[in-house]
Structures are given as C-alpha cells and as structure tokens.
Design a protein around this motif. Structure first.
Motif, PDB file in Angstrom:
ATOM      1  N   GLU A  57       0.811  -1.214   0.000  1.00  0.00           N
ATOM      2  CA  GLU A  57       0.000   0.000   0.000  1.00  0.00           C
ATOM      3  C   GLU A  57       0.857   1.283   0.000  1.00  0.00           C
ATOM      4  N   TYR A  58       1.854   1.308   0.856  1.00  0.00           N
ATOM      5  CA  TYR A  58       2.656   2.532   1.015  1.00  0.00           C
ATOM      6  C   TYR A  58       3.981   2.509   0.250  1.00  0.00           C
ATOM      7  N   GLY A  59       4.439   1.305  -0.164  1.00  0.00           N
ATOM      8  CA  GLY A  59       5.758   1.190  -0.770  1.00  0.00           C
ATOM      9  C   GLY A  59       5.823   1.802  -2.156  1.00  0.00           C
ATOM     10  N   GLN A  60       7.039   2.053  -2.569  1.00  0.00           N
ATOM     11  CA  GLN A  60       7.290   2.566  -3.917  1.00  0.00           C
ATOM     12  C   GLN A  60       8.159   1.517  -4.605  1.00  0.00           C
ATOM     13  N   PRO A  61       7.540   0.416  -5.074  1.00  0.00           N
ATOM     14  CA  PRO A  61       8.343  -0.726  -5.527  1.00  0.00           C
ATOM     15  C   PRO A  61       9.315  -0.384  -6.650  1.00  0.00           C
ATOM     16  N   GLY A  62       8.972   0.570  -7.489  1.00  0.00           N
ATOM     17  CA  GLY A  62       9.848   0.889  -8.612  1.00  0.00           C
ATOM     18  C   GLY A  62      10.922   1.921  -8.287  1.00  0.00           C
ATOM     19  N   GLU A  63      10.813   2.540  -7.128  1.00  0.00           N
ATOM     20  CA  GLU A  63      11.764   3.604  -6.770  1.00  0.00           C
ATOM     21  C   GLU A  63      12.964   3.026  -6.030  1.00  0.00           C
ATOM     22  N   ASP A  64      14.028   3.819  -5.966  1.00  0.00           N
ATOM     23  CA  ASP A  64      15.221   3.437  -5.240  1.00  0.00           C
ATOM     24  C   ASP A  64      14.894   3.215  -3.753  1.00  0.00           C
ATOM     25  N   ALA A  65      15.650   2.310  -3.137  1.00  0.00           N
ATOM     26  CA  ALA A  65      15.405   2.009  -1.715  1.00  0.00           C
ATOM     27  C   ALA A  65      15.592   3.243  -0.832  1.00  0.00           C
ATOM     28  N   MET A  79       5.489 -14.285  22.477  1.00  0.00           N
ATOM     29  CA  MET A  79       4.998 -13.537  21.315  1.00  0.00           C
ATOM     30  C   MET A  79       5.716 -12.189  21.425  1.00  0.00           C
ATOM     31  N   SER A  80       7.000 -12.241  21.163  1.00  0.00           N
ATOM     32  CA  SER A  80       7.898 -11.186  21.628  1.00  0.00           C
ATOM     33  C   SER A  80       8.665 -10.491  20.515  1.00  0.00           C
ATOM     34  N   LYS A  81       8.248 -10.717  19.269  1.00  0.00           N
ATOM     35  CA  LYS A  81       9.028 -10.150  18.163  1.00  0.00           C
ATOM     36  C   LYS A  81       8.226  -9.143  17.357  1.00  0.00           C
ATOM     37  N   ALA A  82       8.959  -8.268  16.701  1.00  0.00           N
ATOM     38  CA  ALA A  82       8.349  -7.337  15.755  1.00  0.00           C
ATOM     39  C   ALA A  82       9.016  -7.547  14.396  1.00  0.00           C
ATOM     40  N   VAL A  83       8.249  -7.317  13.346  1.00  0.00           N
ATOM     41  CA  VAL A  83       8.748  -7.504  11.981  1.00  0.00           C
ATOM     42  C   VAL A  83       8.891  -6.146  11.312  1.00  0.00           C
ATOM     43  N   LEU A  84      10.039  -5.931  10.692  1.00  0.00           N
ATOM     44  CA  LEU A  84      10.234  -4.703   9.925  1.00  0.00           C
ATOM     45  C   LEU A  84      10.264  -5.065   8.438  1.00  0.00           C
ATOM     46  N   GLY A  85       9.386  -4.462   7.665  1.00  0.00           N
ATOM     47  CA  GLY A  85       9.362  -4.679   6.222  1.00  0.00           C
ATOM     48  C   GLY A  85       9.820  -3.408   5.518  1.00  0.00           C
ATOM     49  N   PHE A  86      10.663  -3.559   4.507  1.00  0.00           N
ATOM     50  CA  PHE A  86      11.224  -2.371   3.841  1.00  0.00           C
ATOM     51  C   PHE A  86      11.844  -2.785   2.522  1.00  0.00           C
ATOM     52  N   LYS A  87      12.157  -1.815   1.706  1.00  0.00           N
ATOM     53  CA  LYS A  87      12.915  -2.120   0.495  1.00  0.00           C
ATOM     54  C   LYS A  87      14.389  -2.019   0.850  1.00  0.00           C
ATOM     55  N   SER A  88      15.109  -3.121   0.672  1.00  0.00           N
ATOM     56  CA  SER A  88      16.501  -3.168   1.111  1.00  0.00           C
ATOM     57  C   SER A  88      17.408  -2.393   0.159  1.00  0.00           C
ATOM     58  N   ARG A 123       3.142 -12.253  -0.294  1.00  0.00           N
ATOM     59  CA  ARG A 123       4.435 -11.705   0.125  1.00  0.00           C
ATOM     60  C   ARG A 123       5.473 -11.881  -0.983  1.00  0.00           C
ATOM     61  N   TRP A 124       5.461 -13.037  -1.655  1.00  0.00           N
ATOM     62  CA  TRP A 124       6.390 -13.213  -2.783  1.00  0.00           C
ATOM     63  C   TRP A 124       6.080 -12.209  -3.891  1.00  0.00           C
ATOM     64  N   GLN A 125       4.793 -11.961  -4.099  1.00  0.00           N
ATOM     65  CA  GLN A 125       4.435 -10.999  -5.152  1.00  0.00           C
ATOM     66  C   GLN A 125       4.965  -9.609  -4.828  1.00  0.00           C
ATOM     67  N   VAL A 126       4.912  -9.253  -3.543  1.00  0.00           N
ATOM     68  CA  VAL A 126       5.449  -7.944  -3.150  1.00  0.00           C
ATOM     69  C   VAL A 126       6.947  -7.896  -3.435  1.00  0.00           C
ATOM     70  N   LYS A 127       7.656  -8.966  -3.110  1.00  0.00           N
ATOM     71  CA  LYS A 127       9.100  -8.993  -3.377  1.00  0.00           C
ATOM     72  C   LYS A 127       9.366  -8.903  -4.881  1.00  0.00           C
ATOM     73  N   LYS A 128       8.563  -9.629  -5.635  1.00  0.00           N
ATOM     74  CA  LYS A 128       8.761  -9.587  -7.093  1.00  0.00           C
ATOM     75  C   LYS A 128       8.446  -8.195  -7.664  1.00  0.00           C
ATOM     76  N   SER A 129       7.502  -7.499  -7.042  1.00  0.00           N
ATOM     77  CA  SER A 129       7.149  -6.160  -7.539  1.00  0.00           C
ATOM     78  C   SER A 129       8.322  -5.183  -7.413  1.00  0.00           C
ATOM     79  N   THR A 130       9.274  -5.509  -6.505  1.00  0.00           N
ATOM     80  CA  THR A 130      10.437  -4.624  -6.351  1.00  0.00           C
ATOM     81  C   THR A 130      11.589  -5.038  -7.264  1.00  0.00           C
TER      82      THR A 130
END
Lengths: 154, 577
Positions: B43-51, B72-81, B528-535
């Motif tokens: 929703e918020y990512g810019q898959p085609g833009e630079d990280a 249940m002690s972890k948090a997940v960070l998602g980002f364009k690397s 999730r794989w589709q999101v990775k492929k979109s980048t």
C-alpha cells in the motif's frame, strides 16, 4: 503465619516481565505492563541489571493511615486489603507510599495496589521473588532473610 | 488492536513532522507481522523507486497475539533493502513488541525524510519529533544513554531503537539497534533510517487494555506452564545458540576463513561452552519471554600500562561468533567479543561485516587488493586489524571501504574475486550445512537461515529427492510465516503448534482467524512473494557463487547438481506464484 512478598534474588532476574504480566492479567484484569502491583525495570539501561519496585508490606501501612475512607485497611503481617467500592480516588494512598509503588490509573483514577497475593511469585522463572513469613511484632525487620529458593525447573 | 476488530496503524511523515492514526478493519485479513508488513508495503511502498527514495516506508508490525501470550515477543520490519533492492524483512525482539502493543500501535509506517537529524518519541498518547542533531555521529551505546537520561517517562516499559555511524553513512548492511542487545539486522534497515535522518525511536508502552473474555486467563497460564516446565526451551537458556559452534564444527559445516574450510581448529576456544565458562555474565530476556536466551558476555580490556581495565557487556550468539570468529580465523572468545562490541557500537550488522571482511582478507592474500585499499594489513586471525577495519567500514573512509559497504559482490565487481564471495542474497549466515541452506538463504525475505529450514534438512543426513526437499522448504516456509505473523519467537515453534495457536487465537477473541489460519496463510505467503517480485526480484536469476560448490561437509563434497536442481525447482515454484 501471614506471608509477604520479597524480591530476594534480583541478581538472577532476566527481565522477562512475566511477574508484571501475570499480576496485571490475573490480579488486576488488565492487558498491560502498567496495571501491576510490582514493577521491574533496568537500573539504567539493560547492562545495569534489574530492580523490582513492589509493596514492602509496611506495618503500619502508610497508605492505609492516609486513606480517609477505609478503602485501604491494614492487613495482618503488613500491607493492605483494598476495597474499590469505598475508594473515592483521592490519591492520598499513592502520595503516602514511601517507595512510590501505588500507581494511580490515569484513566480510572483508582489506585493499582499490591495485595500480597503472591501471583507474581508463581510467574517468576528464576526464583527472584518469594513469599516469606512476615516479621513478628516482637522481631520487626527480619523479613527477607528466608533461604534462597531453588531455581524452578525450566 | 487486532482482538478489538481493527489494526491500528500510525503513519508518520518525517518531512511534515506529523502523524496520522488509521483504524483499519480491512487489514485484519493479513494476520499481522510478516503478513501485515507485506500488505502495508503493497500500500505505502514505492516498488519501482530506489530504496533510499524519501517516500519509501519503514514498516514495523506486531501481531494478533503480541503481548497476550508468552514468547509472542518479536516485531517484523518490512522495507525495500538498499542492499538487494528488493522487499525484505528483518525481525527483532527486546522490549519493542510489547512496547508497541501497550502503546496501542499495531503497525508503524515511517515515510519521508527529515530536513535534519531527528528522533521520534511515540506512545499511546504521545507523538513528538525531537532534536537529533546532538546525537548524530554518536555510537549506539552513547546515543541510548543520552536518550534515557533525557526522558524519564516509560522506564522499564519502553523500547529504544537507534542507529550508529554505519547507518548514518548509509552502509548497506547497517542495522538498527533495538534495546542494546537485539537488532533489526541484515539488509540495511539502519541505512534507510540514516537516509531519513532518523537517529532514534523511543516507544513508551504505557497503555492498558481490557482482557479478552472467556478462557483467556486459563490458556495464558497453560501456555506459560508448558514453556517453563516442558524442558523444550532449556537449551536456549543454557548455552544458547552458540551451542551450534561445536555441533557444526563436528559436522564440518562451520564456515571458516572465508569458507575455505568448514571446520576450525580454534573452535573449542570460541565455542558456546568456552563462552559460558569464561565470559558469560548472565542471561536476559525479551519482554514476555520466561526463557531468557540473550547471553551477555564480559569484555575486559586493559587500556593503560598499569592495572587499568575497562569492561563492557556484549551480547553474543552463534552467528556473531561465527562471523567474527571462525570466518575470520579468530580463535579466542575474548577477541571475538571485542570485535562484536566494535561492530555493535558502529551499528554494523555483525554477520555481514564479518563475512565481507573475510572476503577482503582472501582478496588481500591473493594480491587483488593491498594495504593501499585496506589501510591495515588483513590476515586471518589478526583481531587487531579487523577492529580497525570495522571502523574504516563504518566510516567509509576510502573507495575500497565505500564499495565493501555496498556488499562483497560490489567490491568484487571492482577488484575481482567474485568466485570466492560468500554471498547468498547477502553475506552468508553461519551454517555451511549444504544445498538446502544455500538455496533457501539465497531466495528468502531475510536472506538468512530463518525463512525456511534448509539448514535443518541438510543436517538430517537423509539423502532425498529434489521434490522432497522442495516440498519440505515450502511447507516449512508457510509454517514459519504463520509464526512470524503472530509474531512468535521462532524458538517457540515447538510450543506453538497449529493446535496451540488455534487455542491461543480463540482465547484472544479471534476464533475466525483460528479456523481460517491455514488457508489465509497460504494466500498471504503468495502475496508476500508478489510484493518482493514487484520490487524487481526475479527468482530465476538467483545464482549461487562458486565457493559454495566447493564446500565439503562430513558427507563429502556438496553435490553441485543437486544445488542447481533445487535452486531451479524452488525458483520455479516462486516464479509460478
């Protein structure tokens, strides 16, 4: 003989907060870290170790002396019994506590107070906390000298 | 809050210095954690833009069971690397997940770029963009000290995230330090924070909420008892993950001297046993975890000719030990811990930094680079040089270190030596177990051993067909996706079985999710794989460098054909999604 809470081996604390989480859920019916009768925190960054701030079961209980409505009543052995229906949310109890461990809930105005029930002890995985015999009236100040308990099987 | 029928997202715009709260019922279908982060990136990512584009979001998500049940002690960070250019995940423990839960923040979306260095202060009733210029350039330890002493609120119930100089200097494997001893490591989330000029984030976990109705208390007690009495978690507290050093060394699967070997003669004196005997001070825990797997070791060093010492506390685990130990030929726990400490202060990912320096050492030995580039003579086992090299890497002091800070392959493209680069999507994790691990790290979202359990399959020593290996990886990937969407610590994977998760979700007031978990997870894994492929990720283009084909484990030389066949099969399965 009445029992009171003592943090007898905080050097063993791993900072898991299970005591606070257990107290908040099972005693105070709250999903939080804050509505707990015991508060563990680092001594200034996690490298410094942990301290527990909790009701020392004073006798006399200064919170009960300060309570104008009888909501706080001195408990045998130290500490208090608390009856919310009598509480008018004046906060005198919290101000009277010499170790600042009575928290006044910002939303409800009611105090969150340790009832010396020992629930937290059952959730400590490292034997840091114990319910020990309250000191007798004749020999005040001997609480907390009970032998160290074994670390529970993990 | 998930159990109250919505996901509460705080969208932060660093350019504007403002935030907006969204209560989103529609996001519930993403479960949480890994699933939620991927949906929000969609929703918020810019898959085609630079990280490093200002609008790229850093997304931190917790899950429907966070703060409700132990571990249940972890948090997940998602980002364009910025390292890979692809959508990536990194996970962290510490105080963060529970602080977010009690700050009533199910997810954070941080976008935009500040005009000068800033810090964020967040809570249930708090949002502030604070000055950060006085902290810029400071190491991770000093930064947190100053923040702690300047803000009294939330002590014991807050989490402090910060970057070091490596993140400020945009080293592409700079990490985010979480509560001193945990990290959002690997793949450069720290550099994205640096680009946004965001030095630190403090989250105050001061809120309180009503308990779910029904059996919640009963189930809470049951799970707590199971964790503390079953014995299943003992190994994580006892020696902790470094127990693997000797196990892997015995299996000839411990990456050594830039993976020129898989067994290390100095393994005994960097082993979990050695650390426990000589250096262990104590273990501590993430909030809500009664296990306590975080091992804190003592670093004691002489700083003057007389008896003048300073000491520091450094957390150690298997992978930092492999990266600063066997991979660099450093064979003494005391030296390893000093290198870990150095990397920590700079905010470098310890694993990537160690593996990159291992490559540089071999390149130096082979004459591809010299002291003109490295500034210090690099030699396996020479901890003193590596300590200086880590500072050079963090400071990006010359062209060589600037390139090495982009990744081993970026440096190899300029100087040669790609045939001995130990990269699988990024610098390798500490498991030279064989084909299934190589393939799974090269593909995954964290590019580590954690996305799926290739390293376990390799260690089962049961020769199997490509088809069986593939189905194992896919099954394990889905199971781990479910856990990292809750968000559970993966060490609790044998506690939180499918049945136990169902029971927990029902007790949390989410019976529908309990019923649909498997089907929903299958759809979300695909998404999730589709999101990775979109980048820009193309699984069919993933390759495994030559060094991995020369690995010899206790079973003999790895089967190169099997690596190729499994890589092709896994890539094909992902491409088809």
């Amino acid at each position: 003989m009445p029992k009171i809470l003592r943090a007898i081996a905080m050097e063993r604390c791993i900072g898991c907060y299970s005591c606070m989480l257990g107290c908040a859920r099972l005693v105070h019916n709250s999903l939080s870290l804050i509505r707990s009768g015991i508060h563990v925190r680092s001594l200034g960054g996690l490298t410094a170790g942990f301290e527990a701030r909790y009701c020392l079961a004073c006798r006399p209980a200064f919170c009960a002396l300060a309570c104008p409505t009888g909501a706080f009543v001195q408990r045998e052995g130290g500490g208090v019994c608390y009856r919310e229906r009598l509480c008018i949310r004046c906060g005198h109890c919290a101000r009277a506590c010499p170790v600042n461990v009575i928290l006044v809930d910002e939303e409800t105005g009611f105090p969150v107070v340790c009832l010396q029930c020992g629930s937290c002890v059952n959730f400590c995985p490292h034997g840091c906390l114990a319910m020990v015999d309250a000191p007798s009236k004749e020999q005040p100040g001997t609480a907390g000298t009970a032998g160290e308990p074994d670390i529970k099987q993990r | 809050m998930f159990s109250q029928g919505y996901v509460r997202v705080m969208e932060i715009d660093l350019h504007e210095g403002r935030c907006r709260i969204h209560k989103r019922e529609d996001l519930l279908e993403n479960i949480g954690g890994s699933g939620l982060a991927a949906a929000l990136y969609g929703e918020y990512g810019q898959p085609g833009e630079d990280a490093f584009a200002p609008e790229q979001p850093l997304i931190i998500a917790i899950g429907p069971l966070t703060g409700l049940f132990p571990l249940m002690s972890k948090a997940v960070l998602g980002f364009k690397s910025p390292y890979s250019g692809h959508y990536a995940e990194t996970h962290a423990g510490g105080r963060l997940a529970l602080a977010m839960r009690y700050a009533n923040l199910d997810a954070l979306v941080i976008k935009g770029e500040a005009s000068h260095p800033v810090c964020l202060l967040l809570g249930e009733r708090e949002f502030a963009v604070r000055e950060g210029r006085h902290l810029w350039g400071m190491d991770t330890t000093m930064t947190a000290r100053i923040i702690r002493s300047s803000e009294e609120r939330g002590r014991g119930r807050r989490s402090i995230l910060r970057i070091g100089p490596a993140g400020e200097n945009l080293v592409k494997y700079a990490c985010i330090n979480v509560d001193t001893f945990r990290h959002f490591g690997r793949l450069g989330a720290g550099a994205v924070m640096g680009k946004k000029k965001l030095k630190a984030i403090t989250i105050l976990g001061e809120g309180s909420f009503s308990l779910p109705h029904g059996d919640y208390k009963k189930v809470y007690k049951k799970i707590y008892r199971k964790i503390t009495t079953s014995g299943a978690m003992k190994k994580y507290h006892d020696l902790g993950t470094p127990v693997n050093i000797l196990i892997l060394n015995g299996l000839k699967a411990l990456p050594t001297r830039n993976l020129s070997s898989t067994s290390f003669t100095g393994a005994d004196s960097i082993s979990g046993e050695y650390f426990a005997e000589k250096l262990l001070l104590r273990q501590i825990a993430c909030s809500s975890c009664p296990v306590g797997c975080i091992h804190i070791g003592l670093l004691r060093e002489k700083f003057a000719p007389e008896h003048e010492y300073y000491y520091r506390q450094v957390s150690y685990d298997h992978e930092p030990i492999f990266a600063m130990g066997s991979m660099l030929g450093v064979s003494l726990g005391e030296k390893v811990i000093s290198l870990i400490d150095e990397a920590e202060k700079h905010g470098l990912d310890v694993i990537s930094a160690g593996v990159a320096l291992a490559w540089a050492t071999e390149a130096y030995q082979k004459g591809l680079i010299g002291e003109k580039e490295t500034l210090v003579p690099l030699a396996f086992g020479e901890a003193g040089s590596y300590r200086q090299a880590l500072a050079c890497l963090s400071g990006r002091v010359n062209d060589f270190y600037r390139l090495l800070g982009e990744g081993t392959l970026a440096a190899a493209a300029r100087y040669g030596g790609s045939e001995f680069a130990c990269t699988l999507g990024q610098e390798m994790a500490g498991y030279a177990t064989g084909p299934a691990f190589f393939v799974s790290q090269a593909m995954g979202f964290r590019c580590s051993h954690l996305d799926t359990a290739g390293y376990q399959l390799d260690q089962e020593f049961d020769p199997c067909s490509v088809e069986r290996a593939l189905s194992y990886l896919l099954k394990e990937e889905k199971q781990r996706f479910i856990l990292t969407s809750m968000v559970a610590c993966l060490f609790a994977r044998n506690i939180y079985t499918t049945e136990m998760l169902s029971e927990a979700l029902e007790a949390a007031g989410l019976p529908h999710l309990a019923l649909e978990l498997e089907t929903r997870a299958a759809a979300l894994v695909k998404r999730r794989w589709q999101v990775k492929k979109s980048t820009g990720f193309d699984p069919l283009k993933v390759t495994i460098p030559p060094r991995f084909y020369q690995v010899e484990t206790i079973r003999g030389k790895v089967n190169g054909e099997f690596i190729d066949a499994l890589l092709k099969a896994y890539a094909g399965a992902i491409a088809a999604l």
